[in-house]
Design a protein around this motif. Structure first.
Motif, PDB file in Angstrom:
ATOM      1  N   ASN A  88       0.832  -1.207   0.000  1.00  0.00           N
ATOM      2  CA  ASN A  88       0.000   0.000   0.000  1.00  0.00           C
ATOM      3  C   ASN A  88       0.865   1.256   0.000  1.00  0.00           C
ATOM      4  O   ASN A  88       0.536   2.252  -0.658  1.00  0.00           O
ATOM      5  CB  ASN A  88      -0.939  -0.001   1.206  1.00  0.00           C
ATOM      6  CG  ASN A  88      -2.119  -0.937   1.026  1.00  0.00           C
ATOM      7  OD1 ASN A  88      -2.507  -1.259  -0.106  1.00  0.00           O
ATOM      8  ND2 ASN A  88      -2.686  -1.398   2.120  1.00  0.00           N
ATOM      9  N   ILE A  91       2.206   1.718  -3.573  1.00  0.00           N
ATOM     10  CA  ILE A  91       1.207   2.269  -4.486  1.00  0.00           C
ATOM     11  C   ILE A  91       0.900   3.722  -4.150  1.00  0.00           C
ATOM     12  O   ILE A  91       0.620   4.536  -5.041  1.00  0.00           O
ATOM     13  CB  ILE A  91      -0.059   1.391  -4.437  1.00  0.00           C
ATOM     14  CG1 ILE A  91       0.255   0.006  -5.032  1.00  0.00           C
ATOM     15  CG2 ILE A  91      -1.224   2.038  -5.183  1.00  0.00           C
ATOM     16  CD1 ILE A  91      -0.863  -0.993  -4.904  1.00  0.00           C
ATOM     17  N   ASP A  95       1.585   5.098  -8.265  1.00  0.00           N
ATOM     18  CA  ASP A  95       0.339   4.388  -8.520  1.00  0.00           C
ATOM     19  C   ASP A  95       0.146   3.980  -9.974  1.00  0.00           C
ATOM     20  O   ASP A  95      -0.998   3.766 -10.421  1.00  0.00           O
ATOM     21  CB  ASP A  95      -0.861   5.227  -8.073  1.00  0.00           C
ATOM     22  CG  ASP A  95      -0.967   6.540  -8.844  1.00  0.00           C
ATOM     23  OD1 ASP A  95      -0.036   6.853  -9.613  1.00  0.00           O
ATOM     24  OD2 ASP A  95      -1.980   7.250  -8.671  1.00  0.00           O
ATOM     25  N   PHE A 101       0.447  -3.541  -8.360  1.00  0.00           N
ATOM     26  CA  PHE A 101      -0.953  -3.977  -8.284  1.00  0.00           C
ATOM     27  C   PHE A 101      -1.063  -5.502  -8.384  1.00  0.00           C
ATOM     28  O   PHE A 101      -1.937  -6.110  -7.763  1.00  0.00           O
ATOM     29  CB  PHE A 101      -1.774  -3.301  -9.382  1.00  0.00           C
ATOM     30  CG  PHE A 101      -2.033  -1.856  -9.120  1.00  0.00           C
ATOM     31  CD1 PHE A 101      -3.068  -1.462  -8.284  1.00  0.00           C
ATOM     32  CD2 PHE A 101      -1.243  -0.875  -9.697  1.00  0.00           C
ATOM     33  CE1 PHE A 101      -3.310  -0.127  -8.020  1.00  0.00           C
ATOM     34  CE2 PHE A 101      -1.469   0.472  -9.450  1.00  0.00           C
ATOM     35  CZ  PHE A 101      -2.504   0.851  -8.612  1.00  0.00           C
ATOM     36  N   ARG A 104      -0.255  -6.798  -4.922  1.00  0.00           N
ATOM     37  CA  ARG A 104      -1.350  -6.544  -3.987  1.00  0.00           C
ATOM     38  C   ARG A 104      -2.539  -7.450  -4.286  1.00  0.00           C
ATOM     39  O   ARG A 104      -3.243  -7.894  -3.369  1.00  0.00           O
ATOM     40  CB  ARG A 104      -1.768  -5.075  -4.025  1.00  0.00           C
ATOM     41  CG  ARG A 104      -2.702  -4.715  -2.872  1.00  0.00           C
ATOM     42  CD  ARG A 104      -2.889  -3.232  -2.726  1.00  0.00           C
ATOM     43  NE  ARG A 104      -3.758  -2.677  -3.769  1.00  0.00           N
ATOM     44  CZ  ARG A 104      -4.220  -1.426  -3.756  1.00  0.00           C
ATOM     45  NH1 ARG A 104      -3.871  -0.594  -2.760  1.00  0.00           N
ATOM     46  NH2 ARG A 104      -4.978  -0.970  -4.732  1.00  0.00           N
ATOM     47  N   GLY A 105      -2.764  -7.733  -5.567  1.00  0.00           N
ATOM     48  CA  GLY A 105      -3.833  -8.669  -5.907  1.00  0.00           C
ATOM     49  C   GLY A 105      -3.582 -10.057  -5.345  1.00  0.00           C
ATOM     50  O   GLY A 105      -4.490 -10.715  -4.828  1.00  0.00           O
ATOM     51  N   ASN A 108      -4.195  -9.903  -1.522  1.00  0.00           N
ATOM     52  CA  ASN A 108      -5.627  -9.878  -1.213  1.00  0.00           C
ATOM     53  C   ASN A 108      -6.277 -11.239  -1.473  1.00  0.00           C
ATOM     54  O   ASN A 108      -7.198 -11.633  -0.755  1.00  0.00           O
ATOM     55  CB  ASN A 108      -6.324  -8.800  -2.037  1.00  0.00           C
ATOM     56  CG  ASN A 108      -6.122  -7.403  -1.466  1.00  0.00           C
ATOM     57  OD1 ASN A 108      -6.117  -7.218  -0.257  1.00  0.00           O
ATOM     58  ND2 ASN A 108      -5.946  -6.410  -2.331  1.00  0.00           N
ATOM     59  N   ASN A 116     -11.381  -7.222  -3.902  1.00  0.00           N
ATOM     60  CA  ASN A 116     -10.203  -6.352  -3.955  1.00  0.00           C
ATOM     61  C   ASN A 116      -9.107  -6.960  -4.827  1.00  0.00           C
ATOM     62  O   ASN A 116      -8.415  -6.248  -5.570  1.00  0.00           O
ATOM     63  CB  ASN A 116      -9.662  -6.105  -2.552  1.00  0.00           C
ATOM     64  CG  ASN A 116     -10.596  -5.271  -1.701  1.00  0.00           C
ATOM     65  OD1 ASN A 116     -11.482  -4.603  -2.216  1.00  0.00           O
ATOM     66  ND2 ASN A 116     -10.420  -5.309  -0.395  1.00  0.00           N
ATOM     67  N   GLU A 119     -10.018  -6.445  -8.490  1.00  0.00           N
ATOM     68  CA  GLU A 119      -9.795  -5.056  -8.891  1.00  0.00           C
ATOM     69  C   GLU A 119      -8.311  -4.775  -9.131  1.00  0.00           C
ATOM     70  O   GLU A 119      -7.941  -4.113 -10.119  1.00  0.00           O
ATOM     71  CB  GLU A 119     -10.352  -4.129  -7.804  1.00  0.00           C
ATOM     72  CG  GLU A 119     -10.247  -2.653  -8.140  1.00  0.00           C
ATOM     73  CD  GLU A 119     -10.816  -1.767  -7.043  1.00  0.00           C
ATOM     74  OE1 GLU A 119     -10.587  -0.545  -7.090  1.00  0.00           O
ATOM     75  OE2 GLU A 119     -11.485  -2.313  -6.130  1.00  0.00           O
ATOM     76  N   ASP A 120      -7.451  -5.280  -8.245  1.00  0.00           N
ATOM     77  CA  ASP A 120      -6.013  -5.063  -8.413  1.00  0.00           C
ATOM     78  C   ASP A 120      -5.486  -5.781  -9.657  1.00  0.00           C
ATOM     79  O   ASP A 120      -4.650  -5.233 -10.396  1.00  0.00           O
ATOM     80  CB  ASP A 120      -5.261  -5.553  -7.177  1.00  0.00           C
ATOM     81  CG  ASP A 120      -5.464  -4.642  -5.974  1.00  0.00           C
ATOM     82  OD1 ASP A 120      -5.652  -3.432  -6.176  1.00  0.00           O
ATOM     83  OD2 ASP A 120      -5.449  -5.151  -4.833  1.00  0.00           O
ATOM     84  N   ARG A 123      -6.476  -3.926 -12.711  1.00  0.00           N
ATOM     85  CA  ARG A 123      -5.690  -2.708 -12.842  1.00  0.00           C
ATOM     86  C   ARG A 123      -4.297  -3.030 -13.378  1.00  0.00           C
ATOM     87  O   ARG A 123      -3.745  -2.302 -14.226  1.00  0.00           O
ATOM     88  CB  ARG A 123      -5.584  -2.023 -11.481  1.00  0.00           C
ATOM     89  CG  ARG A 123      -4.778  -0.722 -11.500  1.00  0.00           C
ATOM     90  CD  ARG A 123      -5.481   0.367 -12.288  1.00  0.00           C
ATOM     91  NE  ARG A 123      -4.696   1.588 -12.349  1.00  0.00           N
ATOM     92  CZ  ARG A 123      -4.698   2.529 -11.393  1.00  0.00           C
ATOM     93  NH1 ARG A 123      -5.463   2.386 -10.309  1.00  0.00           N
ATOM     94  NH2 ARG A 123      -3.974   3.618 -11.533  1.00  0.00           N
TER      95      ARG A 123
END
Length: 400
Positions: A88, A91, A95, A101, A104-105, A108, A116, A119-120, A123
């Motif tokens: 986090n 990012i 970003d 991303f 982070r995906g 999550n 979430n 979405e990552d 992205r």
């Protein structure tokens, strides 16, 4: 004689000079020798890397990159919350990096935050990420959301790019299992485990499939292999308990459920299994601590209150038994288990009161009065005498 002595002296001098020359050469070699490389374990390497990265972050040098690197190490060590905090920060600093991303995906996904994670991953794809790692992640997330067609498309694309990828075979096994092809799913999951032994979800899904197929022996083998890799995972110990229950080994299952509850004190399913096995095996004192934890979490559950009432009743603690039976009856006025429990306790209390009134000087719990054998006269029984009657064989009886 002199020539012999001089020859011997020359021989000794030669040996001494040779030894001195050899020692000089040995010292020269030692001075130029490269010391052996110190081999570190993976854990030591990660610890050193974490210290270096933390120092760089504190000094404000390339913060986003160093946060990302530290997050990857945390992710490999399955410290997902720490990894999420670091990524986090990356990012927040930058970003528009697809790798951030993507990581982070993945984090999550491991934390169970499916939306979430999707979405990552999307992205990262929008930022031109096109690695097989991303396609496997998208396939995994989409199969978890029951979007099988899209999942198959991403999976096929990932397998073309990395045909031997372990996580890809995990997703393939999940899709096969959802299509009802259990044997192919088990083969894919086994391959995923062999390629990536740290994939916890592959072990868990394989165990669930084997239990559904009633192959408890194989399920126990996979479960034991998983516990060796992840000894502190409470879900694996809970699954082990379930397997032992299916194998009709309640005592061993109880130990596994207790281990799961010790690793996760709020594990409701494990606590409930401990209580059930304790009641079924009439080991009521073992069931009471688990039920007390459950009743704190669910005080409005009449089933848990009734179970506590039964355990205290069987343990002869009638006051606590009446309290929990009464609570269950207040929650459900027509509950028969609570009514019968209170009725049984009243009967026992009335019996104890009657014993106490009949034997006022005796212990009412005993329920009987001992006799003073010293004042009892015992007469010895003698055998009865017999009379021999002679039969007159000369007389005949006439039967009409």
């Amino acid at each position: 004689m002199k020539s012999a002595v001089s020859g011997y002296v020359i021989f000794l001098i030669t040996i001494a000079l040779g030894g001195l020359l050899q020692s000089c050469q040995s010292d020269a070699r030692n001075a130029t020798r490269i010391p052996p490389v110190v081999k570190k374990s993976r854990a030591q390497w990660q610890n050193d890397a974490l210290l270096s990265l933390t120092e760089l972050i504190n000094r404000g040098i390339d913060s986003d990159i160093n946060y990302f690197k530290r997050a990857r190490i945390y992710f490999e060590r399955e410290q997902f919350n720490e990894a999420l905090d670091d990524i986090n920060e990356s990012i927040y600093e930058q970003d528009n990096v697809s790798d951030y991303f993507l990581l982070r995906g993945k984090i999550n996904r491991e934390l169970g935050k499916i939306d979430n994670a999707l979405e990552d991953a999307q992205r990262a794809e929008a930022l031109q990420q096109s690695s097989p790692e991303l396609y496997v992640l998208l396939a995994d997330i989409l199969q978890a959301k029951n979007r099988f067609g899209e999942s198959v498309g991403y999976l096929n694309q990932a397998l073309k790019m990395a045909p031997y990828d372990g996580p890809a075979y995990y997703v393939k096994g999940m899709l096969q299992a959802r299509q009802g092809d259990s044997l192919s799913a088990l083969a894919s999951l086994d391959y995923a485990i062999n390629v990536n032994p740290r994939m916890l979800r592959a072990y868990q899904q394989s165990i669930l499939l084997l239990r559904k197929l009633k192959n408890v022996d194989k399920a126990l083998q996979v479960n034991q292999k998983a516990i060796e890799r992840f000894p502190n995972d409470p879900n694996l110990h809970y699954e082990q308990g379930q397997i032992f229950v299916a194998m009709a080994r309640p005592d061993t299952a109880l130990f596994s459920f207790q281990k799961a509850a010790s690793l996760s004190p709020d594990y409701e399913d494990a606590l409930l299994q401990i209580a059930n096995i304790g009641i079924q095996s009439k080991a009521y004192p073992k069931a009471i601590p688990a039920l007390l934890k459950l009743v704190k979490k669910k005080p409005q559950s009449k089933e848990i209150n009734n179970m506590l009432g039964l355990c205290y009743e069987k343990n002869y603690d009638y006051e606590n038994a009446k309290m929990y039976y009464s609570t269950a009856l207040a929650l459900a006025p027509g509950d028969q288990d609570a009514r019968y429990g209170l009725y049984r306790i009243r009967l026992r209390e009335n019996e104890e009161n009657s014993y106490q009134s009949y034997y006022p000087d005796e212990n009412p719990a005993a329920g009987y009065k001992l006799l003073d054998t010293a004042r009892v006269k015992i007469n010895v029984l003698k055998p009865r005498g017999t009379t021999n009657i002679r039969v007159d064989s000369t007389r005949k009886a006439k039967i009409e």
